[in-house]
Design a protein around this motif. Sequence first.
Motif, PDB file in Angstrom:
ATOM      1  N   ILE A 119     -17.662  34.359 -20.877  1.00 49.45           N
ATOM      2  CA  ILE A 119     -17.251  33.751 -19.729  1.00 49.45           C
ATOM      3  C   ILE A 119     -17.960  34.419 -18.525  1.00 49.45           C
TER       4      ILE A 119
ATOM      5  N   LYS B 278     -21.729  33.712 -19.122  1.00 52.29           N
ATOM      6  CA  LYS B 278     -21.862  32.176 -19.076  1.00 52.29           C
ATOM      7  C   LYS B 278     -22.876  32.045 -20.506  1.00 52.29           C
ATOM      8  N   SER B 279     -22.654  32.289 -21.511  1.00 51.64           N
ATOM      9  CA  SER B 279     -23.229  32.022 -22.806  1.00 51.64           C
ATOM     10  C   SER B 279     -22.472  31.029 -23.785  1.00 51.64           C
ATOM     11  N   THR B 280     -23.259  29.876 -24.041  1.00 55.18           N
ATOM     12  CA  THR B 280     -22.581  29.125 -25.090  1.00 55.18           C
ATOM     13  C   THR B 280     -22.659  29.846 -26.410  1.00 55.18           C
TER      14      THR B 280
ATOM     15  N   ASP C  17     -24.996  20.661 -25.909  1.00 55.48           N
ATOM     16  CA  ASP C  17     -25.480  21.563 -24.852  1.00 55.48           C
ATOM     17  C   ASP C  17     -27.017  21.099 -24.847  1.00 55.48           C
TER      18      ASP C  17
ATOM     19  N   ASN D 221     -27.391  21.267 -20.697  1.00 58.92           N
ATOM     20  CA  ASN D 221     -26.339  22.249 -20.424  1.00 58.92           C
ATOM     21  C   ASN D 221     -26.935  23.731 -20.614  1.00 58.92           C
TER      22      ASN D 221
ATOM     23  N   SER E  45     -28.329  27.497 -19.506  1.00 58.69           N
ATOM     24  CA  SER E  45     -28.130  28.684 -18.251  1.00 58.69           C
ATOM     25  C   SER E  45     -28.591  29.967 -18.743  1.00 58.69           C
TER      26      SER E  45
ATOM     27  N   PRO F 137     -27.965  33.583 -19.632  1.00 63.93           N
ATOM     28  CA  PRO F 137     -26.877  34.291 -19.752  1.00 63.93           C
ATOM     29  C   PRO F 137     -26.645  35.650 -19.204  1.00 63.93           C
TER      30      PRO F 137
END
Length: 286
Positions: free
Chosen positions: A30, A33-35, A102, A107, A109, A111
């Motif tokens: 969270i 911000k890591s899938t 993603d 999507n 980002s 991390p």
Amino acid sequence: MDNVKVGTRASWISIGINLVLSLLKLAGAILGKSTAMLADTVHSLADIVTTLVVIIGLKISNKDADENHPYGHEKFESIFTKIISLLLIFTGVSIGYKGVVDSIRGNLSSPGKIALIAAATSIIVKECLYWYTLMIARKIKSTSMEADAWHHRSDAISSIATFIGILGARMGFKILDPIAAILVCIIIVKVGVEYYLKAVKELVDHTASNDIIDRIKELSSDIEGVIKVNSLKTRIFGNKVYADVGICVDKNISIEEGHKIAETVHTTIENNIENIKHCSVYIIPN
């Protein structure tokens, strides 16, 4: 301490460690911000569920034979192994799906550092849990617990992929984060399928290994009064083996003598081969 207590204690230790690790991973996913880390978190949460299944399976499969289950409850462990395998497969597919989505939607980002720390911690903790659980599983001869050990190993491997993906994304290759999630999926599904097939093999009364068969023949042939082993049938029952042995004896001996020889063969096999649950011996006059 009996096998059920040993296995149950190890499983509760695993659950406690996994719970703490899952919270760390969730924070990393969270805040960072890591899938890939989110996928890894789901994997660790699935570990808790599968370990609970192992505990239930150990208790049921080690019950004594009763009126409704005269051969015992060992096959229940294979059933629980199948459940764990299906959970592994479901977890893997879910993780892979998010990674693919993603990647397609862009999507992407970069991390945060906390996600990288969480991944590194997971690698170390899960590898230690793998070796600990595998050691206990082999000690008590539990296939469901062995499957759970490999669940820990698959989590360690997935955390390696997660670490590489996060590190690459932080270095500017943002696509590596969802790609890592997809790699985790492939690893988890592979292990799940392997253990599912192993459980199926145990449930369809497959014959015992060649080592056990050869050992039965060797022990039987060494008994005084046994001319030869005429027939031998074995079947896997959960994590145990049933054997039906036909031995040739001198046709001129009495029924009582033949019975004593058969009893000796029966006792020798059951006392010297650990995985044998029951051995039936019948005599053939020669």
